[in-house]
Scaffold this motif. Structure first.
Motif, PDB file in Angstrom:
ATOM      1  N   THR A  62      17.322  41.471  12.543  1.00  0.00           N
ATOM      2  CA  THR A  62      18.504  40.618  12.645  1.00  0.00           C
ATOM      3  C   THR A  62      19.355  40.809  11.399  1.00  0.00           C
ATOM      4  O   THR A  62      18.851  40.732  10.282  1.00  0.00           O
ATOM      5  N   LEU A  63      20.622  41.082  11.615  1.00  0.00           N
ATOM      6  CA  LEU A  63      21.565  41.247  10.527  1.00  0.00           C
ATOM      7  C   LEU A  63      22.798  40.437  10.889  1.00  0.00           C
ATOM      8  O   LEU A  63      23.523  40.800  11.818  1.00  0.00           O
ATOM      9  N   TRP A  64      23.019  39.336  10.194  1.00  0.00           N
ATOM     10  CA  TRP A  64      24.056  38.356  10.513  1.00  0.00           C
ATOM     11  C   TRP A  64      23.859  37.888  11.947  1.00  0.00           C
ATOM     12  O   TRP A  64      22.867  37.267  12.266  1.00  0.00           O
ATOM     13  N   LYS A  65      24.794  38.212  12.850  1.00  0.00           N
ATOM     14  CA  LYS A  65      24.670  37.761  14.237  1.00  0.00           C
ATOM     15  C   LYS A  65      24.139  38.860  15.154  1.00  0.00           C
ATOM     16  O   LYS A  65      23.858  38.611  16.321  1.00  0.00           O
ATOM     17  N   ALA A  66      24.008  40.054  14.643  1.00  0.00           N
ATOM     18  CA  ALA A  66      23.520  41.169  15.454  1.00  0.00           C
ATOM     19  C   ALA A  66      22.003  41.214  15.411  1.00  0.00           C
ATOM     20  O   ALA A  66      21.402  41.087  14.346  1.00  0.00           O
ATOM     21  N   THR A  67      21.383  41.374  16.577  1.00  0.00           N
ATOM     22  CA  THR A  67      19.925  41.420  16.656  1.00  0.00           C
ATOM     23  C   THR A  67      19.513  42.621  17.501  1.00  0.00           C
ATOM     24  O   THR A  67      20.077  42.860  18.561  1.00  0.00           O
ATOM     25  N   ILE A  68      18.532  43.352  16.993  1.00  0.00           N
ATOM     26  CA  ILE A  68      17.931  44.451  17.746  1.00  0.00           C
ATOM     27  C   ILE A  68      16.493  44.026  18.032  1.00  0.00           C
ATOM     28  O   ILE A  68      15.706  43.817  17.111  1.00  0.00           O
ATOM     29  N   LYS A  69      16.163  43.856  19.318  1.00  0.00           N
ATOM     30  CA  LYS A  69      14.810  43.450  19.697  1.00  0.00           C
ATOM     31  C   LYS A  69      14.101  44.629  20.339  1.00  0.00           C
ATOM     32  O   LYS A  69      14.690  45.407  21.073  1.00  0.00           O
ATOM     33  N   ARG A  70      12.813  44.667  20.091  1.00  0.00           N
ATOM     34  CA  ARG A  70      12.018  45.749  20.627  1.00  0.00           C
ATOM     35  C   ARG A  70      10.680  45.191  21.051  1.00  0.00           C
ATOM     36  O   ARG A  70       9.936  44.663  20.232  1.00  0.00           O
ATOM     37  N   ASP A  71      10.387  45.269  22.325  1.00  0.00           N
ATOM     38  CA  ASP A  71       9.121  44.769  22.840  1.00  0.00           C
ATOM     39  C   ASP A  71       8.263  45.974  23.223  1.00  0.00           C
ATOM     40  O   ASP A  71       8.383  46.521  24.309  1.00  0.00           O
ATOM     41  N   VAL A  72       7.419  46.375  22.315  1.00  0.00           N
ATOM     42  CA  VAL A  72       6.624  47.583  22.489  1.00  0.00           C
ATOM     43  C   VAL A  72       5.633  47.420  23.631  1.00  0.00           C
ATOM     44  O   VAL A  72       5.468  48.320  24.460  1.00  0.00           O
ATOM     45  N   GLN A  73       4.995  46.263  23.703  1.00  0.00           N
ATOM     46  CA  GLN A  73       3.992  46.044  24.743  1.00  0.00           C
ATOM     47  C   GLN A  73       4.629  46.097  26.129  1.00  0.00           C
ATOM     48  O   GLN A  73       4.080  46.702  27.041  1.00  0.00           O
ATOM     49  N   ALA A  74       5.785  45.462  26.289  1.00  0.00           N
ATOM     50  CA  ALA A  74       6.457  45.489  27.593  1.00  0.00           C
ATOM     51  C   ALA A  74       6.860  46.908  27.976  1.00  0.00           C
ATOM     52  O   ALA A  74       6.774  47.291  29.150  1.00  0.00           O
ATOM     53  N   ALA A  75       7.281  47.685  27.011  1.00  0.00           N
ATOM     54  CA  ALA A  75       7.648  49.075  27.289  1.00  0.00           C
ATOM     55  C   ALA A  75       6.429  49.888  27.717  1.00  0.00           C
ATOM     56  O   ALA A  75       6.518  50.709  28.634  1.00  0.00           O
ATOM     57  N   LYS A  76       5.280  49.649  27.082  1.00  0.00           N
ATOM     58  CA  LYS A  76       4.060  50.366  27.463  1.00  0.00           C
ATOM     59  C   LYS A  76       3.614  49.978  28.866  1.00  0.00           C
ATOM     60  O   LYS A  76       3.202  50.835  29.660  1.00  0.00           O
ATOM     61  N   VAL A  77       3.707  48.691  29.202  1.00  0.00           N
ATOM     62  CA  VAL A  77       3.328  48.225  30.542  1.00  0.00           C
ATOM     63  C   VAL A  77       4.259  48.822  31.589  1.00  0.00           C
ATOM     64  O   VAL A  77       3.814  49.293  32.639  1.00  0.00           O
ATOM     65  N   ALA A  78       5.561  48.823  31.295  1.00  0.00           N
ATOM     66  CA  ALA A  78       6.533  49.391  32.239  1.00  0.00           C
ATOM     67  C   ALA A  78       6.282  50.877  32.446  1.00  0.00           C
ATOM     68  O   ALA A  78       6.349  51.374  33.573  1.00  0.00           O
ATOM     69  N   ARG A  79       5.968  51.581  31.379  1.00  0.00           N
ATOM     70  CA  ARG A  79       5.696  53.015  31.507  1.00  0.00           C
ATOM     71  C   ARG A  79       4.449  53.261  32.345  1.00  0.00           C
ATOM     72  O   ARG A  79       4.426  54.148  33.195  1.00  0.00           O
TER      73      ARG A  79
END
Length: 149
Positions: A62-79
């Protein structure tokens, strides 16, 4: 040894970090960019390189109002789900090819134009290559299909 543990993302992170630390100051001192651009680009590149280097341990930046989220577990499950669907589709295509080969081998007793047979053979070969991407297994499978009546 450490490079293997980092993976390609970590190596890219270190490369981006090196560019940030070396190239950006050179561009600033050569008056290619001004201080505002230097600060903005430098901060973003440092954040991205840190995320790449640290890998799965970072889930949100999170930088000021910008947020980069990354859900590694969800990406592995989806893959895993996508790969399971792909494997099921390949099994279905193999069954389709098998039944098509049986049907067409039985219809060979009836005279058919050569064009139709060649077109059918090309279509079946494309399906076979999709169903079995491994060339060795594909060759073995095709040999098994030739043995069908």
């Amino acid at each position: 040894m450490m490079q293997k543990d980092l993976g390609i993302a970590g190596r890219c992170g270190f490369a981006l970090l090196a560019v940030t630390v070396i190239a950006l100051p050179v561009a600033l001192f050569a008056k290619g960019i001004d201080v505002g651009v230097f600060c903005a680009v430098g901060i973003v590149w440092l954040l991205v390189s840190a995320a790449l280097i640290l890998g799965d341990s970072i889930t949100e930046i999170t930088l000021w109002k910008a947020t980069i989220k990354r859900d590694v577990q969800a990406a592995k499950v989806a893959r895993a789900e996508v790969e399971a669907v792909r494997d099921e589709l390949r099994v279905a295509v193999k069954s389709l090819v098998d039944s098509t080969e049986i049907a067409f081998s039985m219809s060979l007793s009836i005279e058919s134009p050569d064009e139709i047979l060649e077109r059918r053979a090309r279509a079946v070969e494309r399906l076979q290559e999709f169903a079995e991407p491994d060339p060795v297994k594909l060759r073995e499978w095709r040999e098994e299909l030739k043995k069908l009546p």
